[in-house]
Design an enzyme around this catalytic site. Sequence first.
Site, PDB file in Angstrom:
ATOM      1  N   ARG A  53      41.321  28.762  38.423  1.00  0.00           N
ATOM      2  CA  ARG A  53      42.284  29.701  37.857  1.00  0.00           C
ATOM      3  C   ARG A  53      43.189  30.256  38.955  1.00  0.00           C
ATOM      4  NH1 ARG A  53      37.595  33.323  34.919  1.00  0.00           N
ATOM      5  NH2 ARG A  53      36.757  31.682  33.546  1.00  0.00           N
ATOM      6  N   ASP A  55      46.020  33.639  39.357  1.00  0.00           N
ATOM      7  CA  ASP A  55      46.393  34.885  38.702  1.00  0.00           C
ATOM      8  C   ASP A  55      47.863  34.889  38.300  1.00  0.00           C
ATOM      9  OD1 ASP A  55      43.825  35.813  39.166  1.00  0.00           O
ATOM     10  OD2 ASP A  55      44.366  36.759  41.069  1.00  0.00           O
ATOM     11  N   TYR A 113      45.126  26.871  50.200  1.00  0.00           N
ATOM     12  CA  TYR A 113      46.116  27.821  49.702  1.00  0.00           C
ATOM     13  C   TYR A 113      47.046  28.232  50.833  1.00  0.00           C
ATOM     14  CZ  TYR A 113      43.735  28.721  45.224  1.00  0.00           C
ATOM     15  OH  TYR A 113      43.193  28.610  43.980  1.00  0.00           O
ATOM     16  N   ARG A 202      44.277  36.989  48.820  1.00  0.00           N
ATOM     17  CA  ARG A 202      45.232  38.097  48.877  1.00  0.00           C
ATOM     18  C   ARG A 202      44.640  39.295  49.617  1.00  0.00           C
ATOM     19  NH1 ARG A 202      46.651  38.739  42.740  1.00  0.00           N
ATOM     20  NH2 ARG A 202      47.761  40.573  43.530  1.00  0.00           N
TER      21      ARG A 202
END
Length: 251
Positions: A53, A55, A113, A202
């Site tokens: 997933r 966000d 990422y 994050r």
Amino acid sequence: MYRYKITFAYDGTNFSGFQIQPHKRTVEQTLKNAVNKIAKHPTPAIPVIGSGRTDAGVHALNQVAHFDIPYHLSNDSMRKALNSILPLDILVKKAELVDSDFHARYSAHRKTYRYRVDQGEFVNPFKRNYTAHFKYPLDLAKMKAAAQDFVGEHDFTSFVASGSQAKSNVRRIEKVEIYRDEHDNEVIFEFTGNGFLYNQIRIMVAFLLEVGSNQRPVSDVKRVLAAKDRTQARMTAPASGLYLVSVDYGK
């Protein structure tokens, strides 16, 4: 049934994340609608299984998903068929017919990422949906040194947001790279690991920005990891700067 693996990119700005949610526009629902249209709307509907997933507001350069469909199409025909239906903020880059034991989530070995931080004096209107903004000077050497303490297998309880549904907060980070893009005046963070927790990247980026702006000592990563206390890593960087770069299915 034929199983297809698709590799696709999306601009997350106008999606409420990847996972299907009632009455919200999501990447998963948009893909599911397209796949079921190609399959002539069977009952029950065909699910689309993603590698993981993302966000709301998070982007993907090479996200992966799979689905089973009762019709055989060539790889290129499947790619073209999906792109003819999908909105312009999703692009299927590759479609591949794969073995039935392939699973977009469980077959994945690692993910990478990227996080982009714009260092302009003011927010650039053309980058506001695609970067975070941090105008203060950053010491890259300090951030690089601190980031190495994330490498390895750790309990990342201090770096996961409330609402996580993970059974374990232990993850393995293989590599962290931080560099400056002089042309675009950005600082780039790249993380590769076997999986990441809810908002983990994050939170880690926000933490490293504090280190780079001398709000924390370089050694603080070790202390906060050991504390296993989310309140020790206070901030979360905006979703706009985060991109899923790749999902690796090799050894």
